[in-house]
Scaffold this motif. Structure first.
Motif, PDB file in Angstrom:
ATOM      1  N   UNK A  77       0.846  -1.194   0.000  1.00  0.00           N
ATOM      2  CA  UNK A  77       0.000   0.000   0.000  1.00  0.00           C
ATOM      3  C   UNK A  77       0.883   1.247   0.000  1.00  0.00           C
ATOM      4  N   UNK A  78       2.185   1.034   0.079  1.00  0.00           N
ATOM      5  CA  UNK A  78       3.127   2.156   0.029  1.00  0.00           C
ATOM      6  C   UNK A  78       3.362   2.581  -1.416  1.00  0.00           C
ATOM      7  N   UNK A 273      -5.451 -25.301   6.314  1.00  0.00           N
ATOM      8  CA  UNK A 273      -5.496 -26.353   5.303  1.00  0.00           C
ATOM      9  C   UNK A 273      -4.664 -25.919   4.096  1.00  0.00           C
ATOM     10  N   UNK A 274      -4.039 -26.886   3.407  1.00  0.00           N
ATOM     11  CA  UNK A 274      -3.343 -26.535   2.161  1.00  0.00           C
ATOM     12  C   UNK A 274      -4.323 -25.794   1.244  1.00  0.00           C
ATOM     13  N   UNK A 275      -3.836 -24.766   0.576  1.00  0.00           N
ATOM     14  CA  UNK A 275      -4.717 -23.999  -0.306  1.00  0.00           C
ATOM     15  C   UNK A 275      -5.345 -22.790   0.371  1.00  0.00           C
ATOM     16  N   UNK A 276      -5.340 -22.758   1.705  1.00  0.00           N
ATOM     17  CA  UNK A 276      -5.841 -21.576   2.422  1.00  0.00           C
ATOM     18  C   UNK A 276      -4.952 -20.364   2.142  1.00  0.00           C
ATOM     19  N   UNK A 277      -5.504 -19.182   2.395  1.00  0.00           N
ATOM     20  CA  UNK A 277      -4.694 -17.961   2.306  1.00  0.00           C
ATOM     21  C   UNK A 277      -4.481 -17.395   3.703  1.00  0.00           C
ATOM     22  N   UNK A 278      -3.217 -17.155   4.021  1.00  0.00           N
ATOM     23  CA  UNK A 278      -2.794 -16.751   5.357  1.00  0.00           C
ATOM     24  C   UNK A 278      -2.230 -15.349   5.258  1.00  0.00           C
ATOM     25  N   UNK A 279      -2.717 -14.447   6.107  1.00  0.00           N
ATOM     26  CA  UNK A 279      -2.218 -13.067   6.089  1.00  0.00           C
ATOM     27  C   UNK A 279      -1.655 -12.747   7.462  1.00  0.00           C
ATOM     28  N   UNK A 280      -0.339 -12.785   7.536  1.00  0.00           N
ATOM     29  CA  UNK A 280       0.323 -12.432   8.786  1.00  0.00           C
ATOM     30  C   UNK A 280       0.901 -11.031   8.607  1.00  0.00           C
ATOM     31  N   UNK A 281       0.287 -10.064   9.270  1.00  0.00           N
ATOM     32  CA  UNK A 281       0.725  -8.679   9.138  1.00  0.00           C
ATOM     33  C   UNK A 281       1.782  -8.391  10.190  1.00  0.00           C
ATOM     34  N   UNK A 282       3.000  -8.791   9.882  1.00  0.00           N
ATOM     35  CA  UNK A 282       4.123  -8.489  10.752  1.00  0.00           C
ATOM     36  C   UNK A 282       5.232  -8.065   9.803  1.00  0.00           C
ATOM     37  N   UNK A 290       9.315 -14.485  10.286  1.00  0.00           N
ATOM     38  CA  UNK A 290      10.061 -15.665   9.842  1.00  0.00           C
ATOM     39  C   UNK A 290       9.147 -16.889   9.837  1.00  0.00           C
ATOM     40  N   UNK A 291       8.482 -17.097  10.986  1.00  0.00           N
ATOM     41  CA  UNK A 291       7.701 -18.326  11.125  1.00  0.00           C
ATOM     42  C   UNK A 291       6.383 -18.273  10.363  1.00  0.00           C
ATOM     43  N   UNK A 292       5.653 -17.130  10.476  1.00  0.00           N
ATOM     44  CA  UNK A 292       4.277 -17.161   9.973  1.00  0.00           C
ATOM     45  C   UNK A 292       3.977 -16.254   8.787  1.00  0.00           C
ATOM     46  N   UNK A 293       4.971 -15.494   8.294  1.00  0.00           N
ATOM     47  CA  UNK A 293       4.782 -14.919   6.956  1.00  0.00           C
ATOM     48  C   UNK A 293       5.401 -15.898   5.971  1.00  0.00           C
ATOM     49  N   UNK A 294       6.594 -16.365   6.298  1.00  0.00           N
ATOM     50  CA  UNK A 294       7.307 -17.159   5.301  1.00  0.00           C
ATOM     51  C   UNK A 294       7.165 -18.676   5.484  1.00  0.00           C
ATOM     52  N   UNK A 295       7.876 -19.208   6.477  1.00  0.00           N
ATOM     53  CA  UNK A 295       8.068 -20.660   6.463  1.00  0.00           C
ATOM     54  C   UNK A 295       6.807 -21.496   6.705  1.00  0.00           C
ATOM     55  N   UNK A 307       2.770  -8.143   3.106  1.00  0.00           N
ATOM     56  CA  UNK A 307       2.171  -6.813   3.047  1.00  0.00           C
ATOM     57  C   UNK A 307       3.170  -5.734   3.449  1.00  0.00           C
ATOM     58  N   UNK A 308       3.375  -4.786   2.560  1.00  0.00           N
ATOM     59  CA  UNK A 308       4.215  -3.634   2.890  1.00  0.00           C
ATOM     60  C   UNK A 308       3.311  -2.438   3.124  1.00  0.00           C
TER      61      UNK A 308
END
Ligand code: ATP
Ligand code: MG
Length: 628
Positions: A77-78, A273-282, A290-295, A307-308
């Protein structure tokens, strides 16, 4: 699995069988026969004779089934940009990045320091390290030169990956001058720097040292760099803690244990579940990133949002439009972010279609009940608090929504997660506390479960002496947080062990006083610190951010709210807890990850040097404290 208690008990009573099953959630080149080697306590080696690769499990293994599924959904959004990277594209980009790393001589065990904004290249670079067994060391983008230089010298990287600039609240933050400053200060600067040019700020390049990513990517467009199979105990990364209580510690993480722990957490805790979309705003500069945006999302075959931007720029509806547009199923952020949103019109949340969303997870600092209720009501989904640390890599206390979603309790992050032998200990005697309702230091009996820190980077001695020797008389891992357990086994976090005041012989927790103060409707936030006092040893001083500007500008209002706060504290905790002073400030000093810097406030109040402020968000905030 109907009953979480049984699940938890089994993880402690039959750890080998339990974790052997969890290990099947990832692919191994050689499956482990040995589950946990505890021959050298407090060190623990998980899956020591297995070999695997994080990048293989996050990317390659999904190509057969989900090559065209989005792996990364990048939204800025930047800069008003969006880019979707499928698993197949991610595989190509990671191999290109890995080939560039190889060209600079980066091999297994070498460190690569990543100083990047929230752009897809940050994910490519982290995964490229994992692919070839290099150890990444991500430093939060935008840290000042001094902080960056310290981390360069501690990690001694062979290569740094950076960019021309980041952007925050619409303001371009040039990174290259900060990086150049750090390289000039560092004792161990690397020979090579790889630069992503976003076209946001001009960059001067040092001949021979600085290289352009786009050029090199072009040279390696058909790169073929296979994954290097690594011993499960091979370090995957070093990440520094937030520096809230002092000098940051370089947390070293393994490969196999981390992969297993994250894959298991996606199933049992996040119910993904595989195929879900995960949005970790960190931010990828923190452990949550590290753990929950990427790996974790990639290990589990999800699509992950990178998200930037801020939650309120261009307006407070930006996250929720993103949820609608990308059909986000699971969200994860911090209480600070929600408190920021709470200052804005809740209509922003209602304006988007949030029907895809199943749960919101929050972590990083205490979640107060009003914030939790507000966001649960506004979003119409359950909110789950989770408590953990950079050191552990995944939640210690929460509700395992994928096992048996037992009800949460307001103010409590939940119950101990499988694998963690959590207990409370008397800080003076070290005795375990059995009875409910009595406060103690939250400790974890070894071995720590998979995914937790192996050691402090380059300093085994510090690992042992810092974490395992602070609870008297027993070798138990200390979280350095106070906790209390109720009759049903739910834990409540009462603040950090070094945030204790001693007023005329009475020991009081900063957090307890702060909670009473923030219960006043005119108060948005509060920080309480103990300040040296000749007569009483220490007195409590409260720094308070009011909800409106009144108490900041109007003397009468200041006096009235100040008095009301004192009366409230005296009424709920007793006169001894009453702050000697209430100071109204527009903002409190925090780390960039949103944690209150009480030690810095205290130092300023006592006229001492506030120490390492490298992770502070807004230097001006300490100025307000000084003036108060
Ligand atoms: P440092 O260790 O360098 O002083 P830090 O402890 O702030 O910094 P992190 O690892 O980012 O670094 O933060 C972990 C700490 O954050 C925990 O020990 C705890 O104090 C706090 N915390 C995290 N999650 C929660 C939560 N859900 N509720 C209450 N406190 C939390
Ligand atoms: Mg800590």
């Amino acid at each position: 699995m109907a009953d979480y208690a049984a699940f938890y008990q089994r993880s402690l009573q039959e750890p080998d069988a339990f974790w052997r099953e969890q290990a099947e959630r990832i692919e191994w080149a050689a499956p482990p026969t040995q589950i946990c080697d505890t021959s050298r306590p407090p060190f623990a080696s998980w899956f020591a004779d297995g070999s695997t690769n994080l990048c293989h499990n996050a990317v390659d293994r999904h190509l057969a089934e989900r090559a065209e599924q989005p792996a990364l959904i990048w939204v800025s959004s930047e800069t008003d940009q969006e880019r979707i990277v499928s698993y197949a594209e991610l595989d190509r980009e990671v191999q290109r990045m890995a080939a560039i790393f190889r060209q600079f001589g980066v091999g297994q065990g070498d460190r690569v320091l990543i100083y990047l904004p929230m752009i897809p290249e940050a994910a490519f670079a982290m995964l490229a390290c994992a692919r070839i067994g290099a150890i990444h060391c991500v430093v939060f983008g935008g840290f000042a030169s001094g902080s960056l230089a310290t981390r360069i010298d501690d990690a001694q990287p062979k290569l740094i990956v950076s960019a021309d600039a980041g952007s925050r609240g619409g303001k371009v933050i040039p990174y290259k001058p900060l990086l150049d400053g750090a390289l000039a200060q560092a004792q161990h600067p690397p020979a090579h720097v790889l630069l992503v040019d976003r076209g946001l700020a001009p960059m001067e390049k040092a001949q021979g040292r600085d290289h352009d990513y786009t050029d090199l990517r072009g040279q390696h467009i058909d790169a073929d760099v296979p994954c290097t199979w690594l011993p499960a105990t091979h370090p995957s990364y070093v990440l520094y803690t937030s520096g809230t209580t002092g000098k940051p510690k370089g947390v070293q993480r393994d490969t196999g244990g981390y992969a297993v722990a994250l894959a298991a957490s996606m199933r049992h805790i996040f119910d993904a579940q595989p195929g879900d979309t995960f949005f970790c705003a960190s931010d990828i500069g923190w452990v949550v990133g590290h753990s929950y945006i990427l790996y974790a999302p990639l290990l589990a075959g999800l699509s992950t949002v990178i998200y930037e931007g801020l939650p309120i720029q261009p307006d407070a509806g930006v996250w929720w439009r993103l949820v609608e547009r990308h059909r986000v199923n699971i969200m994860f952020t911090s209480p600070t972010a929600i408190r920021i949103l709470k200052k804005h019109d809740p209509a922003h949340l209602k304006a988007s279609d949030l029907s895809s969303l199943r749960t919101l997870f929050l972590a990083g600092e205490p979640l107060d009940e009003p914030t939790s209720t507000w966001v649960a009501d506004s979003l119409g989904v359950p909110v789950t608090d989770n408590y953990w640390q950079t050191e552990t890599g995944w939640p210690i206390l929460t509700i395992a929504r994928g096992v048996a979603p037992q009800p949460g309790k307001p103010g409590s992050p939940g119950v101990p997660m499988y694998g963690y032998r959590v207990g409370l200990y008397d800080d003076a005697s070290g005795e375990p506390i059995q009875e409910p309702g009595r406060k103690g230091v939250l400790g974890i009996e070894g071995p720590l479960p998979p995914g937790c820190l192996q050691t402090v980077w380059g300093d085994d001695e510090r690992f042992v002496s810092t974490y395992w020797k602070s609870i008297p008389g027993r070798m138990v891992y200390s979280t350095f947080d106070w906790g209390v357990r109720d009759v049903d086994g739910y834990y409540f976090i009462l603040g950090r062990t070094d945030d204790v005041l001693n007023v005329a012989g009475h020991r009081l927790g900063s957090r307890e006083i702060e909670e009473v103060i923030t219960g006043h409707p005119a108060v948005a936030e509060a920080a309480v610190v103990g300040v040296a006092d000749a007569e009483k040893g220490q007195v409590a001083v409260a720094f308070v951010v009011p909800r409106g500007a009144g108490p900041l500008e109007d003397e009468a209002e200041k006096a009235a709210v100040g008095q009301a706060i004192l009366a409230r504290v005296a009424g709920e905790l007793g006169a001894v807890a009453k702050p000697a002073r209430v100071v109204f400030v527009p903002v409190l000093p925090k780390t960039r990850s949103g944690k209150l810097l009480r030690r810095a406030i205290q130092a300023v109040c006592e006229g001492r040097d506030p120490g390492d402020l490298s992770t502070m968000e807004d230097a001006g905030a300490l100025e307000w404290v000084r003036r108060g």
